[in-house]
Design a protein around this motif. Structure first.
Motif, PDB file in Angstrom:
ATOM      1  N   GLY A   1       0.816  -1.214   0.000  1.00 59.30           N
ATOM      2  CA  GLY A   1       0.000   0.000   0.000  1.00 59.30           C
ATOM      3  C   GLY A   1       0.844   1.255   0.000  1.00 59.30           C
ATOM      4  O   GLY A   1       0.498   2.249  -0.651  1.00 59.30           O
ATOM      5  N   GLY A   2       1.976   1.240   0.729  1.00 61.51           N
ATOM      6  CA  GLY A   2       2.851   2.403   0.763  1.00 61.51           C
ATOM      7  C   GLY A   2       3.487   2.700  -0.582  1.00 61.51           C
ATOM      8  O   GLY A   2       3.645   3.875  -0.962  1.00 61.51           O
ATOM      9  N   VAL A   3       3.853   1.669  -1.324  1.00 58.61           N
ATOM     10  CA  VAL A   3       4.416   1.875  -2.666  1.00 58.61           C
ATOM     11  C   VAL A   3       3.387   2.524  -3.580  1.00 58.61           C
ATOM     12  O   VAL A   3       3.710   3.410  -4.390  1.00 58.61           O
ATOM     13  CB  VAL A   3       4.902   0.535  -3.238  1.00 58.61           C
ATOM     14  N   GLY A   4       2.119   2.114  -3.437  1.00 61.07           N
ATOM     15  CA  GLY A   4       1.061   2.743  -4.229  1.00 61.07           C
ATOM     16  C   GLY A   4       0.910   4.220  -3.891  1.00 61.07           C
ATOM     17  O   GLY A   4       0.728   5.061  -4.784  1.00 61.07           O
ATOM     18  N   ILE A   5       0.997   4.556  -2.604  1.00 65.09           N
ATOM     19  CA  ILE A   5       0.918   5.966  -2.193  1.00 65.09           C
ATOM     20  C   ILE A   5       2.076   6.758  -2.794  1.00 65.09           C
ATOM     21  O   ILE A   5       1.887   7.868  -3.333  1.00 65.09           O
ATOM     22  CB  ILE A   5       0.940   6.059  -0.652  1.00 65.09           C
ATOM     23  N   MET A   6       3.285   6.226  -2.728  1.00 64.17           N
ATOM     24  CA  MET A   6       4.454   6.924  -3.266  1.00 64.17           C
ATOM     25  C   MET A   6       4.314   7.132  -4.774  1.00 64.17           C
ATOM     26  O   MET A   6       4.629   8.224  -5.304  1.00 64.17           O
ATOM     27  CB  MET A   6       5.719   6.131  -2.958  1.00 64.17           C
ATOM     28  N   ASN A   7       3.835   6.132  -5.475  1.00 66.00           N
ATOM     29  CA  ASN A   7       3.698   6.226  -6.929  1.00 66.00           C
ATOM     30  C   ASN A   7       2.722   7.341  -7.315  1.00 66.00           C
ATOM     31  O   ASN A   7       3.026   8.188  -8.179  1.00 66.00           O
ATOM     32  CB  ASN A   7       3.216   4.886  -7.472  1.00 66.00           C
ATOM     33  N   ILE A   8       1.563   7.375  -6.667  1.00 63.93           N
ATOM     34  CA  ILE A   8       0.569   8.392  -7.009  1.00 63.93           C
ATOM     35  C   ILE A   8       1.049   9.784  -6.609  1.00 63.93           C
ATOM     36  O   ILE A   8       0.801  10.776  -7.315  1.00 63.93           O
ATOM     37  CB  ILE A   8      -0.776   8.054  -6.329  1.00 63.93           C
ATOM     38  N   MET A   9       1.755   9.891  -5.496  1.00 64.99           N
ATOM     39  CA  MET A   9       2.254  11.195  -5.081  1.00 64.99           C
ATOM     40  C   MET A   9       3.306  11.720  -6.050  1.00 64.99           C
ATOM     41  O   MET A   9       3.383  12.929  -6.326  1.00 64.99           O
ATOM     42  CB  MET A   9       2.821  11.103  -3.662  1.00 64.99           C
TER      43      MET A   9
ATOM     44  N   VAL B   1       3.331  11.051  -9.243  1.00 66.17           N
ATOM     45  CA  VAL B   1       2.545  11.498 -10.409  1.00 66.17           C
ATOM     46  C   VAL B   1       1.920  12.851 -10.124  1.00 66.17           C
ATOM     47  O   VAL B   1       1.887  13.755 -10.982  1.00 66.17           O
ATOM     48  CB  VAL B   1       1.473  10.444 -10.752  1.00 66.17           C
ATOM     49  N   SER B   2       1.431  13.023  -8.899  1.00 65.25           N
ATOM     50  CA  SER B   2       0.803  14.291  -8.529  1.00 65.25           C
ATOM     51  C   SER B   2       1.806  15.437  -8.563  1.00 65.25           C
ATOM     52  O   SER B   2       1.483  16.553  -9.005  1.00 65.25           O
ATOM     53  CB  SER B   2       0.187  14.167  -7.131  1.00 65.25           C
ATOM     54  N   VAL B   3       3.027  15.183  -8.114  1.00 62.14           N
ATOM     55  CA  VAL B   3       4.061  16.220  -8.160  1.00 62.14           C
ATOM     56  C   VAL B   3       4.350  16.615  -9.598  1.00 62.14           C
ATOM     57  O   VAL B   3       4.491  17.803  -9.931  1.00 62.14           O
ATOM     58  CB  VAL B   3       5.337  15.726  -7.445  1.00 62.14           C
ATOM     59  N   THR B   4       4.439  15.630 -10.474  1.00 63.69           N
ATOM     60  CA  THR B   4       4.722  15.920 -11.891  1.00 63.69           C
ATOM     61  C   THR B   4       3.607  16.740 -12.507  1.00 63.69           C
ATOM     62  O   THR B   4       3.853  17.659 -13.307  1.00 63.69           O
ATOM     63  CB  THR B   4       4.906  14.598 -12.657  1.00 63.69           C
ATOM     64  N   GLU B   5       2.345  16.434 -12.176  1.00 61.77           N
ATOM     65  CA  GLU B   5       1.221  17.151 -12.751  1.00 61.77           C
ATOM     66  C   GLU B   5       1.102  18.579 -12.218  1.00 61.77           C
ATOM     67  O   GLU B   5       0.519  19.440 -12.869  1.00 61.77           O
ATOM     68  CB  GLU B   5      -0.080  16.398 -12.446  1.00 61.77           C
TER      69      GLU B   5
END
Length: 456
Positions: A345-353, A355-359
């Motif tokens: 679950g933590g890896v999923g949080i890091m991945n989306i965050m 992506v959010s930083v890039t956007e």
């Protein structure tokens, strides 16, 4: 106020794309839900296992008399009577680490009902506290004898399932009268089934009666310095008035020579018991209980400092170690599963965050251009990650508790709700958000404002 504004800003950012936020928290929801469900099921199984092992004597302490020696030859443990009912009363009153104490007198003789007979594997004379110590308070039928029955030497008894099957052939034994060494005993209760113990001995092949009856009537002795368990009673012997009240004391207690007196001093004759059984309040209290019991018994026996104990205290270390190893193994297993679930679950949080930083690079550059500092950006993205994990943790707690309740209803497995596990799940959720959200937040805080504003 700064913290409040930070979390309000983070919540507004998450509400821009609720579907993505929901899918992001799904890993945490499943991980926390699995952890809560497994911990509740594991806690219930552990409690059930602990109760089962405790019924076999995991928290039981046994006090037995010491040994005597004659002409330098040791007679072994239990060869001298040093325990009395007053010792049992002193332990019950003065030992705070014990929850129950009971004296024990053993005998082995034939039990007769009608034209059928049986020799029980175990015959105990004790008090009602024995049933609490052995977790035998739930009777299959009837009632247990009381402390008043012990004081009055009432001729009552409790029978195990094996004796009931062998003597009564399916009939109810309640109210029936059996003969034990020609002493009539009325059956007032039938013990619940326990089956075999860890050593393969039948625990249901037992007769329990007040210790005053077993010692003074069935065993055929009144004031004695010998252990009832050390001398077996013949199955064809009878208890008569002449044996209970001997008319020729010199024959029963012959004069001893001076050498015999020096080698084996005659004890003061008193009503002794074979052993004392006690139950500690918990497995962790066993060392404390042993220490307290030793101090009380030495004071009861007037033993001077430096003199050896005239008793031994034994605990069921094998059962306790089995319980400890089983509980530890289960806890380690649940911990491994929890770590794996939360890491996913933590890896999923890091991945989306990330992506959010890039956007949101242009947004970050604009915030920095109007005065936001690097730590403000770091704090905002960390707050977003923590909010995502806390939301997922809350839903995971509900999912896990619902799953464990469903298992209890459908499969009838023991389940035990743990408030500690729920609190730990919330703490772990926040920790996962901070750990796995730190790198994306740090990366966002290190952006150059000018390059961020130029980003297309």
């Amino acid at each position: 106020m700064k913290i409040y504004r930070t979390f309000r800003t983070a919540l507004k950012a998450l509400r821009r794309n609720p579907m993505r936020a929901m899918l992001t928290t799904l890993g945490i929801v499943i991980g926390i839900g699995a952890v809560i469900a497994m911990m509740e099921i594991g806690s219930g199984s552990s409690a059930s296992l602990q109760k089962s092992i405790a019924s076999m004597g995991a928290n039981v302490l046994l006090v037995i008399p010491g040994s005597s020696s004659t002409s330098g030859a040791s007679q072994g443990t239990g060869s001298v009577a040093t325990l009395t009912p007053s010792d049992c009363a002193a332990l019950a009153q003065g030992c705070l680490a014990l929850r129950a104490v009971a004296p024990m007198v053993r005998a082995r003789t034939q039990v007769i009902y009608g034209n059928r007979n049986w020799v029980p594997g175990q015959m105990f004379g004790t008090t009602a506290a024995f049933l609490e110590i052995r977790d035998w308070t739930q009777l299959a039928a009837g009632r247990a004898f009381s402390d008043h029955d012990v004081l009055a030497s009432s001729h009552v008894c409790l029978l195990g399932q094996t004796i009931v099957r062998e003597l009564f052939e399916g009939q109810s034994p309640l109210g029936k009268e059996i003969r034990v060494n020609n002493v009539p005993l009325r059956v007032v209760g039938v013990l619940g089934r326990k089956g075999a113990n860890m050593m393969g001995m039948d625990q249901d092949d037992v007769l329990i009666a007040p210790w005053t009856v077993v010692k003074y009537r069935i065993a055929g002795s009144t004031l004695t310095s010998t252990n009832q368990s050390a001398s077996s009673t013949s199955s064809n012997s009878t208890s008569t008035l002449s044996s209970l009240y001997p008319s020729n004391p010199p024959e029963l207690y012959p004069d001893r020579s001076e050498t015999q007196t020096q080698n084996s001093p005659m004890l003061v004759r008193f009503g002794s018991v074979d052993s004392i059984m006690a139950a500690a309040t918990s497995s962790g209290q066993i060392p404390t209980a042993i220490k307290q019991m030793t101090e009380i018994l030495r004071r009861q026996h007037n033993l001077r400092e430096g003199k050896e104990d005239d008793f031994e205290i034994r605990d069921m270390a094998e059962m306790t170690n089995t319980l400890s190893s089983t509980t530890k193994l289960m806890s380690n297993l649940l911990l491994c599963v929890a770590l794996i679930s939360l890491v996913v679950g933590g890896v999923g949080i890091m991945n989306i965050m990330l992506v959010s930083v890039t956007e949101r690079i242009r947004e970050i550059g604009l915030r920095m251009a109007v005065g936001a500092r690097a730590r403000d950006i770091l704090r905002q993205f960390l707050a977003e990650a923590v909010l995502l994990c806390l939301a997922g943790g809350g839903m995971g707690i509900l999912l896990g508790h619902g799953g464990s309740s469903l298992v209890r209803i459908v499969l009838r497995w023991p389940v035990q709700t743990s408030p500690t596990a729920i609190a730990a799940a919330v703490l772990v959720s926040a920790s996962v958000g901070m750990v796995f959200g730190f790198y994306p937040a740090w990366k966002a805080s290190r952006l150059d404002p000018i390059e961020a504003l130029r980003y297309e």
